[in-house]
Design a protein around this motif. Sequence first.
Motif, PDB file in Angstrom:
ATOM      1  N   ASN A  46       0.831  -1.207   0.000  1.00  0.00           N
ATOM      2  CA  ASN A  46       0.000   0.000   0.000  1.00  0.00           C
ATOM      3  C   ASN A  46       0.865   1.256   0.000  1.00  0.00           C
ATOM      4  O   ASN A  46       0.536   2.245  -0.676  1.00  0.00           O
ATOM      5  N   ASP A  47       1.949   1.221   0.742  1.00  0.00           N
ATOM      6  CA  ASP A  47       2.855   2.375   0.747  1.00  0.00           C
ATOM      7  C   ASP A  47       3.456   2.609  -0.637  1.00  0.00           C
ATOM      8  O   ASP A  47       3.588   3.750  -1.091  1.00  0.00           O
ATOM      9  N   ARG A  48       3.815   1.524  -1.318  1.00  0.00           N
ATOM     10  CA  ARG A  48       4.371   1.657  -2.675  1.00  0.00           C
ATOM     11  C   ARG A  48       3.334   2.235  -3.627  1.00  0.00           C
ATOM     12  O   ARG A  48       3.637   3.100  -4.456  1.00  0.00           O
ATOM     13  N   ILE A  49       2.081   1.756  -3.509  1.00  0.00           N
ATOM     14  CA  ILE A  49       1.017   2.268  -4.387  1.00  0.00           C
ATOM     15  C   ILE A  49       0.780   3.747  -4.108  1.00  0.00           C
ATOM     16  O   ILE A  49       0.592   4.542  -5.034  1.00  0.00           O
ATOM     17  N   ASP A  50       0.812   4.119  -2.829  1.00  0.00           N
ATOM     18  CA  ASP A  50       0.630   5.532  -2.475  1.00  0.00           C
ATOM     19  C   ASP A  50       1.754   6.382  -3.060  1.00  0.00           C
ATOM     20  O   ASP A  50       1.518   7.504  -3.542  1.00  0.00           O
ATOM     21  N   ASN A  51       2.985   5.892  -3.039  1.00  0.00           N
ATOM     22  CA  ASN A  51       4.114   6.633  -3.604  1.00  0.00           C
ATOM     23  C   ASN A  51       3.983   6.784  -5.116  1.00  0.00           C
ATOM     24  O   ASN A  51       4.279   7.833  -5.673  1.00  0.00           O
ATOM     25  N   VAL A  52       3.520   5.711  -5.768  1.00  0.00           N
ATOM     26  CA  VAL A  52       3.351   5.782  -7.235  1.00  0.00           C
ATOM     27  C   VAL A  52       2.230   6.741  -7.568  1.00  0.00           C
ATOM     28  O   VAL A  52       2.353   7.565  -8.475  1.00  0.00           O
ATOM     29  N   SER A  63       1.116   9.287  -5.846  1.00  0.00           N
ATOM     30  CA  SER A  63       1.440  10.687  -5.550  1.00  0.00           C
ATOM     31  C   SER A  63       2.442  11.258  -6.547  1.00  0.00           C
ATOM     32  O   SER A  63       2.550  12.474  -6.713  1.00  0.00           O
ATOM     33  N   SER A  64       3.156  10.428  -7.278  1.00  0.00           N
ATOM     34  CA  SER A  64       4.143  10.936  -8.248  1.00  0.00           C
ATOM     35  C   SER A  64       3.483  11.351  -9.556  1.00  0.00           C
ATOM     36  O   SER A  64       4.073  12.089 -10.319  1.00  0.00           O
TER      37      SER A  64
END
Length: 88
Positions: free
Chosen positions: A76-82, A84-85
């Motif tokens: 989920n953190d990785r998806i949030d980072n993607v 937000s970019s």
Amino acid sequence: MNKKVLLIAGVAMTALLGGCANTTALEESVANLGNKVDQLSAEVSSLKSDHGKISADINDAKAAAMDAQAEAKRANDRIDNVASSYKK
């Protein structure tokens, strides 16, 4: 009169002692109870073993759930980072 009382007491004592002489039924009863105690001990031992196995399985399941939860949080953190970019 005293002789009659002593005679009756003697007969009663003889009858009581004679009644206690038959111990075969008592021995069989004690043997039966001993067998039942042995069976119950074996069952308790088996249940303790099963309980230990179940406890180990529960601990393994808890560890797997914790690992899955950590992996899901990481994903989920990785998806949030993607997400937000990207900008519109």
